[in-house]
Write an enzyme that holds these catalytic residues in place. Structure first.
Site, mmCIF file in Angstrom:
data_model
loop_
_atom_site.group_PDB
_atom_site.id
_atom_site.type_symbol
_atom_site.label_atom_id
_atom_site.label_comp_id
_atom_site.label_asym_id
_atom_site.label_seq_id
_atom_site.Cartn_x
_atom_site.Cartn_y
_atom_site.Cartn_z
ATOM 1 C CE LYS A 22 1.467 27.470 2.846
ATOM 2 N NZ LYS A 22 0.583 26.385 3.278
ATOM 3 C CG ASN A 23 -1.000 26.181 -0.173
ATOM 4 O OD1 ASN A 23 -0.237 25.713 0.662
ATOM 5 N ND2 ASN A 23 -2.034 26.938 0.129
ATOM 6 C CB CYS A 118 -5.450 21.769 11.767
ATOM 7 S SG CYS A 118 -6.240 22.623 10.440
ATOM 8 N NE ARG A 123 -7.478 21.932 6.317
ATOM 9 C CZ ARG A 123 -6.281 22.460 6.075
ATOM 10 N NH1 ARG A 123 -5.551 22.906 7.061
ATOM 11 N NH2 ARG A 123 -5.823 22.549 4.855
ATOM 12 C CG ASP A 308 -5.426 29.960 1.980
ATOM 13 O OD1 ASP A 308 -6.092 29.506 2.921
ATOM 14 O OD2 ASP A 308 -4.824 29.234 1.158
ATOM 15 N NE ARG A 400 2.911 25.002 8.645
ATOM 16 C CZ ARG A 400 1.769 24.360 8.724
ATOM 17 N NH1 ARG A 400 1.056 24.440 9.810
ATOM 18 N NH2 ARG A 400 1.339 23.638 7.720
HETATM 19 C C1 EPZ Z 1 -5.774 23.758 0.465
HETATM 20 O O1 EPZ Z 1 -6.110 22.961 1.582
HETATM 21 C C2 EPZ Z 1 -4.678 24.690 0.942
HETATM 22 N N1 EPZ Z 1 -3.548 23.899 1.395
HETATM 23 C C3 EPZ Z 1 -5.208 25.580 2.045
HETATM 24 O O2 EPZ Z 1 -4.188 26.496 2.386
HETATM 25 C C4 EPZ Z 1 -6.430 26.352 1.537
HETATM 26 O O3 EPZ Z 1 -6.982 27.106 2.588
HETATM 27 C C5 EPZ Z 1 -7.476 25.381 0.988
HETATM 28 O O4 EPZ Z 1 -6.868 24.514 -0.012
HETATM 29 C C6 EPZ Z 1 -8.682 26.068 0.377
HETATM 30 O O5 EPZ Z 1 -8.275 26.906 -0.663
HETATM 31 C C7 EPZ Z 1 -2.690 23.388 0.519
HETATM 32 O O6 EPZ Z 1 -2.832 23.531 -0.691
HETATM 33 C C8 EPZ Z 1 -1.515 22.654 1.047
HETATM 34 P P1 EPZ Z 1 -9.746 21.653 0.666
HETATM 35 P P2 EPZ Z 1 -6.990 21.642 1.394
HETATM 36 O O7 EPZ Z 1 -9.574 20.169 0.588
HETATM 37 O O8 EPZ Z 1 -6.609 20.973 0.140
HETATM 38 C C9 EPZ Z 1 -13.455 20.167 3.243
HETATM 39 C C10 EPZ Z 1 -2.920 27.910 3.840
HETATM 40 O O9 EPZ Z 1 -3.094 28.807 4.708
HETATM 41 N N2 EPZ Z 1 -13.048 18.792 2.852
HETATM 42 O O10 EPZ Z 1 -10.123 22.396 -0.550
HETATM 43 O O11 EPZ Z 1 -6.895 20.871 2.665
HETATM 44 C C11 EPZ Z 1 -12.470 20.763 4.249
HETATM 45 O O12 EPZ Z 1 -12.719 20.311 5.551
HETATM 46 C C12 EPZ Z 1 -3.887 26.780 3.737
HETATM 47 O O13 EPZ Z 1 -1.966 27.909 3.053
HETATM 48 C C13 EPZ Z 1 -13.865 17.733 3.170
HETATM 49 O O14 EPZ Z 1 -14.960 17.891 3.742
HETATM 50 O O15 EPZ Z 1 -8.415 22.303 1.269
HETATM 51 C C14 EPZ Z 1 -12.672 22.239 4.057
HETATM 52 O O16 EPZ Z 1 -13.757 22.670 4.816
HETATM 53 C C15 EPZ Z 1 -4.646 26.385 4.897
HETATM 54 N N3 EPZ Z 1 -13.454 16.477 2.829
HETATM 55 C C16 EPZ Z 1 -13.001 22.356 2.569
HETATM 56 O O17 EPZ Z 1 -13.382 21.036 2.146
HETATM 57 C C17 EPZ Z 1 -12.271 16.245 2.181
HETATM 58 O O18 EPZ Z 1 -11.943 15.076 1.894
HETATM 59 C C18 EPZ Z 1 -11.842 22.841 1.715
HETATM 60 O O19 EPZ Z 1 -10.756 21.956 1.833
HETATM 61 C C19 EPZ Z 1 -11.446 17.338 1.853
HETATM 62 C C20 EPZ Z 1 -11.867 18.616 2.206
#
Ligand code: EPZ
Length: 422
Positions: A22-23, A118, A123, A308, A400
């Site tokens: 998915k991701n 969320c 995030r 995850d 989803r």
């Molecule tokens: C991706 O989310 C995945 N989603 C998530 O999958 C997964 O949990 C996550 O990566 C971590 O592996 C998709 O790929 C669509 P991040 P993403 O940006 O890209 C902080 C699932 O269940 N952050 O690596 O949104 C953020 O708040 C899901 O399939 C900032 O502070 O994850 C978080 O605490 C849910 N500023 C951490 O980094 C930013 O600009 C990790 O987020 C961006 C992120």
């Protein structure tokens, strides 16, 4: 809304095919916006999030045709007719923000709704914004939307991310493929989905090196062309179904499974006493019916233990022979499954980013509900090992990210069914 009914029913035996990720698919699909030639994805998963991304791309003027029951997505973004990702779509799915980098690079402009917080955490998008600004974009927040534009072409830059964000890495890499000059992204995310994205972009003519390491270098090109790309195996679906025979007992082969996709997860499963073995077709997981050993788990960026899979691991550890501590370091609020598991008899104490789980001999079925995707599936896993019936409500979240969960688990002997429209 549908529910899933699970009856604890002893060992699971057989084969489960693992779908495309998915991701990975959710970042590969927006890559179509980078080129006026067709991009075709094979091995796509059949999930509601993929349908949401299809709607979003179509709203921007892309053509997306789903073939072979959804496993092939033929996309073409010859003409972009709209550069705004509307709140009504973005609020449904955060990954919608992955159109920002591609639109900006190809069309010089993008208006993308901020997704808002969320269930699992706030995030923010500061890293996406900082990275794209470093490439020369001007980004302003107005009326809940990010208004991004670039006076000319984006320009290569050296970007050092404060945190190895998956989404920010994806947006920056996609944008930099069409920038003028070289971009060096330091502290880049190393997840397999990033490696898959880079493979696809390379097939489209991008010049990129270093994917899967902390430094990705992108040499901008004038244009990208069409390509066909197979979506990598879903490591989270894989890990989820590896826990099924671990919690219920049994012997299951996961087709398409690869150990290298799982980082620290396999090690922890083995430490808990579960047998994991590579086969010609994937991975085999076997565990005699009985309680696993307790293990301490800390979620980390790849190749550490994936956030995850934390909820699913917690479900497993609720019946371990002793006490385990889980530490969540990626998201600030990702223990919502704990109270639901406690309704099933789990002994869990959540304190800040830690959860102490003291294994019990047997969980008890109960009606439960979860507010995110991985939490929902953790309750199904718990139901496989519980005495009596577990009714998991609100499976909207589950749909989803898991295709045909009830069919895949029934095929290995689980007593599980979907109850329509409750
Ligand atoms: C991706 O989310 C995945 N989603 C998530 O999958 C997964 O949990 C996550 O990566 C971590 O592996 C998709 O790929 C669509 P991040 P993403 O940006 O890209 C902080 C699932 O269940 N952050 O690596 O949104 C953020 O708040 C899901 O399939 C900032 O502070 O994850 C978080 O605490 C849910 N500023 C951490 O980094 C930013 O600009 C990790 O987020 C961006 C992120």
């Amino acid at each position: 809304m549908d529910s899933i009914l699970v009856r604890g029913n002893g060992p699971l035996n057989g084969v489960i095919p693992i779908a495309g990720a998915k991701n990975a698919c959710l970042t590969l699909m927006p890559a179509t916006l980078l080129s006026d030639e067709p991009l075709t994805l094979t091995n796509a998963p059949r999930l509601s999030d993929i349908r949401t991304m299809t709607q979003l791309l179509q709203s921007l003027g892309a053509e997306v045709t789903s073939m072979q029951s959804g496993q092939v997505l033929a996309m073409s973004s010859h003409d972009l007719t709209n550069l705004t990702a509307d709140y009504d779509i973005v609020r449904k799915m955060r990954a919608s923000n992955l159109v920002l980098g591609p639109l900006l690079a190809r069309a010089g402009q993008a208006i993308v709704s901020l997704p808002g917080g969320c269930a699992i955490g706030a995030r923010p998008m500061d890293l996406h914004i900082a990275g794209l600004e470093a490439l020369g974009a001007e980004i302003e927040l107005r009326d809940g939307y990010l208004h991004a534009r670039t006076p000319g072409r984006l320009k290569g830059a050296v970007i050092d991310q404060r945190f190895a964000s998956v989404g920010a890495t994806e947006n920056i890499v996609m944008a930099a493929t069409l920038a003028k000059g070289t971009t060096v992204l330091k502290n880049a995310a190393r997840e397999p989905e990033i490696v898959d994205l880079v493979k696809c972009l390379r097939a489209m003519g991008a010049q990129i090196e270093g994917e899967g390491t902390a430094t990705i270098t992108i040499e901008g090109v004038d244009r990208l062309h069409g390509a066909t790309h197979p979506v990598v195996t879903d490591r989270i679906e894989l890990g989820t179904y590896m826990i099924a025979p671990a919690i219920a007992g049994g012997d299951v082969e996961l087709l398409g499974g690869r150990r290298d996709l799982l980082g620290g997860f396999c090690d922890k499963l083995e430490e808990a006493g579960v047998h994991v073995e590579e086969t010609a077709r994937g991975l085999r997981v076997a565990h005699a019916t009985g309680r696993v050993q307790p293990v301490d788990v800390k979620t980390e960026v790849f190749p550490g233990f994936p956030t995850d899979l934390q909820a699913q691991m917690m479900a497993l550890l609720t019946t371990a022979h002793g006490t385990s501590v889980l530490e969540e370091t990626i998201f600030e609020n990702r223990f919502m499954h704990a109270p639901e598991l406690m309704r099933m008899g789990g002994r869990i104490d959540v304190h800040g980013g830690h959860a102490t789980v003291t294994g019990v001999e047997k969980l008890k079925g109960a009606p439960v509900m979860a507010t995110d995707l991985r939490a929902s599936v953790s309750l199904i896993l718990a139901g496989l090992a519980a005495e009596g019936e577990t009714l998991v409500r609100r499976v909207y979240h589950l749909d989803r990210g898991y295709e045909r969960v009830e069919e895949k688990l029934s095929a290995v002997g689980a007593k599980i069914e979907r109850i329509k429209g409750e």
